[in-house]
Design a protein around this motif. Structure first.
Motif, short mmCIF file in Angstrom:
data_model
loop_
_atom_site.label_atom_id
_atom_site.label_comp_id
_atom_site.label_asym_id
_atom_site.label_seq_id
_atom_site.Cartn_x
_atom_site.Cartn_y
_atom_site.Cartn_z
N ILE A 1 -5.06 0.37 -10.79
CA ILE A 1 -4.23 1.28 -11.58
C ILE A 1 -2.76 0.93 -11.38
O ILE A 1 -2.35 0.45 -10.32
CB ILE A 1 -4.51 2.74 -11.14
N SER A 2 -1.93 1.14 -12.40
CA SER A 2 -0.50 0.86 -12.30
C SER A 2 0.22 2.07 -11.71
O SER A 2 -0.33 3.18 -11.65
CB SER A 2 0.08 0.56 -13.69
N TYR A 3 1.47 1.86 -11.28
CA TYR A 3 2.26 2.97 -10.75
C TYR A 3 2.45 4.05 -11.81
O TYR A 3 2.36 5.25 -11.52
CB TYR A 3 3.63 2.48 -10.27
N ALA A 4 2.73 3.62 -13.04
CA ALA A 4 2.95 4.57 -14.13
C ALA A 4 1.70 5.40 -14.39
O ALA A 4 1.76 6.62 -14.58
CB ALA A 4 3.38 3.83 -15.40
N ALA A 5 0.53 4.72 -14.38
CA ALA A 5 -0.73 5.44 -14.60
C ALA A 5 -1.01 6.41 -13.46
O ALA A 5 -1.52 7.51 -13.67
CB ALA A 5 -1.87 4.43 -14.74
N ALA A 6 -0.67 6.00 -12.24
CA ALA A 6 -0.88 6.88 -11.08
C ALA A 6 -0.02 8.13 -11.19
O ALA A 6 -0.46 9.24 -10.91
CB ALA A 6 -0.57 6.14 -9.79
N LEU A 7 1.24 7.95 -11.62
CA LEU A 7 2.14 9.10 -11.76
C LEU A 7 1.74 10.00 -12.93
O LEU A 7 2.14 11.18 -12.95
CB LEU A 7 3.58 8.60 -11.94
N ARG A 8 0.97 9.45 -13.87
CA ARG A 8 0.51 10.28 -14.99
C ARG A 8 -0.68 11.15 -14.60
O ARG A 8 -1.02 12.09 -15.33
CB ARG A 8 0.13 9.40 -16.19
N ILE A 9 -1.33 10.85 -13.46
CA ILE A 9 -2.41 11.72 -13.00
C ILE A 9 -1.79 13.07 -12.67
O ILE A 9 -0.80 13.15 -11.95
CB ILE A 9 -3.10 11.13 -11.75
N PRO A 10 -2.34 14.15 -13.20
CA PRO A 10 -1.75 15.47 -12.96
C PRO A 10 -1.54 15.76 -11.47
O PRO A 10 -2.41 15.52 -10.65
CB PRO A 10 -2.80 16.43 -13.55
N VAL B 1 -2.20 5.89 -5.22
CA VAL B 1 -1.82 7.32 -5.18
C VAL B 1 -1.35 7.72 -3.79
O VAL B 1 -0.30 8.35 -3.63
CB VAL B 1 -3.03 8.20 -5.61
N THR B 2 -2.11 7.32 -2.75
CA THR B 2 -1.73 7.65 -1.38
C THR B 2 -0.40 7.01 -1.01
O THR B 2 0.45 7.65 -0.37
CB THR B 2 -2.81 7.19 -0.39
N GLY B 3 -0.21 5.76 -1.39
CA GLY B 3 1.04 5.06 -1.09
C GLY B 3 2.24 5.72 -1.75
O GLY B 3 3.30 5.85 -1.14
N LEU B 4 2.07 6.14 -3.01
CA LEU B 4 3.17 6.82 -3.71
C LEU B 4 3.54 8.13 -3.03
O LEU B 4 4.72 8.43 -2.81
CB LEU B 4 2.77 7.09 -5.17
#
Length: 477
Positions: A261-270, A407-410
């Motif tokens: 998954i990309s960073y942008a896609a991860a941030l789009r997860i609610p 997700v965890t890293g972000l």
């Protein structure tokens, strides 16, 4: 009719046997995956804490100035925060076991290089060379140390993916996050043994260097994903069903595994972005209490008593994650609501501190700080483990297990950056306005962090029909 029934029964039985075999193999490997990843993160905390336990010797014997030691901490915090974001993505893109092993080997090399600089007394050759060398090594050390959290969590998520494990995810990850406290305690005991036995202080850095190398070789043998050994997990089954649907529609499908998954896609997860910022404020509260409590207490008690009282805060943090995880499991995975209750209680304790901290005697302080350790440690531990695993199981990424590390890293990386910036305010606040202002500052951090989770808390307490369907889908995998 009878022959058809017999054939159908046979097919169903064969399918059930295959599923049972997959579950048996999955369950059999789970304790080993828990042990190896627990040990990897244990080594990270063992390594960094051993350094902090010999700071006095680094200053008095090796000759490093307090400024350089402070800059080492600053450099480490910066690279560790950035490294969390990068490492999570690397773990989802490449073999997670390899990333974990590189982190362990790299940490061991960095500690060994610090020993080399001490053995050959680089400072005696050149003050600039000695200072630059140890800062550069610690710069790299922060990156290598960052792999254990996000990548270890991803491996745990890969193996603990069955229905029963998901229902007990809070307790499992609550127990798993005890690695950091076990590592810190072991480091203190190791240094006490080294110094007490009369060995040179650099042994306290060489021992974790060797153990990191040893655990790195053990980690290389860890299987990162059940699918790598042919175990059909719920995530793999969902991906297979999606591929079948594409084939049925006339498309050509080549299953090369889930794409990272990309960073942008991860941030789009609610809720990922909200949790990342909320965790920053919670982590800031933890950092202030962890780093500044001995200093604050030292103004009112002798050094031994001050450190003893402050240690109760750290002791309380260990069961905090277990308690929050277990309670949130009891309430059907409503972790935001449980975290909100814990932080609301912490708000009350900080309010009392803002008025009475200068007057409290040792016994009330011991009790309050032990409870505050539980209230702070629980949410901090669970957000970067069980909550991250919950977020990475969102329907938008269902069937793709290459999202948990990112997700965890972000969450961990953004939280560390926020906390590092916030720490800069503590010194000026306490010197200009007194310690009461610091406690009020932490009350504000607690409030903002909890408010950022407000939408999730509302969703958990007053779920819509879609929310019920999502919970049921998560438990059905």
């Amino acid at each position: 009719m009878a022959p058809n029934a017999t054939e159908t029964t046979s097919l169903v039985k064969e399918g059930n046997n295959e599923e049972a075999e997959n579950m048996k193999r999955l369950k059999a490997y789970q304790p080993w995956a828990f042990f190896v990843t627990f040990g990897g993160y244990f080594m990270a905390h063992f390594s960094r804490k051993c350094y902090s336990t010999v700071k006095q010797q680094l200053q008095e014997t090796a000759g490093y100035s307090p400024l350089i030691l402070s800059e080492m901490d600053t450099v480490f915090m910066g690279t560790y925060a950035a490294g969390n974001i990068i490492s999570g993505k690397l773990g989802d893109t490449f073999n997670p076991t390899t990333v974990l092993a590189i982190g362990l080997f790299g940490s061991g090399i960095c500690l060994f290089l610090i020993n080399v600089s001490l053995w050959f007394d680089f400072l005696s050759f050149s003050l600039t060379l000695g200072n630059f060398f140890i800062l550069a090594v610690y710069f790299l050390f922060g990156f290598f140390q960052s792999t254990g959290g996000p990548v270890g969590t991803a491996v745990m998520g890969n193996w603990f993916c069955d229905k029963k494990s998901i229902e007990s995810r809070g307790l499992i990850f609550g127990l798993w996050t005890c690695h950091q406290y076990c590592g810190d305690i072991t480091a203190a005991l190791c240094t006490a043994f080294v110094l007490g036995a009369g060995f040179d202080y650099w042994w306290a850095l060489l021992i974790p260097a060797v153990t990191n190398f040893a655990w790195g070789f053990l980690t290389m043998r860890l299987i990162a994903d059940p699918a790598d050994v042919g175990i059909i997990t719920p995530e793999v089954r969902i991906r297979m069903e999606k591929n079948k649907a594409k084939q049925a529609a006339g498309g050509t499908v080549v299953d090369e595994g889930p794409a990272p998954i990309s960073y942008a896609a991860a941030l789009r997860i609610p809720m990922v972005a909200q949790y990342a910022f909320a965790f920053g404020f919670f982590k800031l509260t933890n950092y202030v209490l962890f780093f500044w409590l001995p200093y604050f207490l030292g103004k009112h008690f002798d050094p031994v008593t001050a450190n003893l009282i402050a240690s109760l805060y750290s002791v309380g943090m260990m069961p905090g994650g277990i308690i929050v995880g277990y309670v949130s499991d009891l309430f059907g995975g409503r972790r935001a609501s449980v975290i909100g209750v814990f932080m609301s209680c912490l708000f009350v304790f900080l309010f009392v501190f803002s008025f009475k901290s200068e007057e409290l005697t040792a016994i009330p302080l011991l009790i309050m700080l032990g409870i505050m350790g539980i209230l702070v440690g629980g949410p901090n531990n669970i957000i970067t483990s069980a909550v991250a695993a919950d977020l990475a199981s969102h329907p938008s990424v269902r069937g793709n297990n290459k999202s948990l590390g990112t997700v965890t890293g972000l969450i961990n990386g953004c939280g560390s950056i926020t906390a590092s910036i916030g720490l800069l305010a503590v010194g000026p606040l306490q010197s200009v306005f007194g310690w009461g202002s610091v406690w009020l500052f932490l009350m504000g951090c607690t409030f903002i962090g909890t408010a950022l989770m407000g939408t999730k808390i509302k969703e958990e307490l007053f779920p819509s029909p879609e929310g019920y369907a999502e919970v049921e889908a998560n438990l059905a995998v």
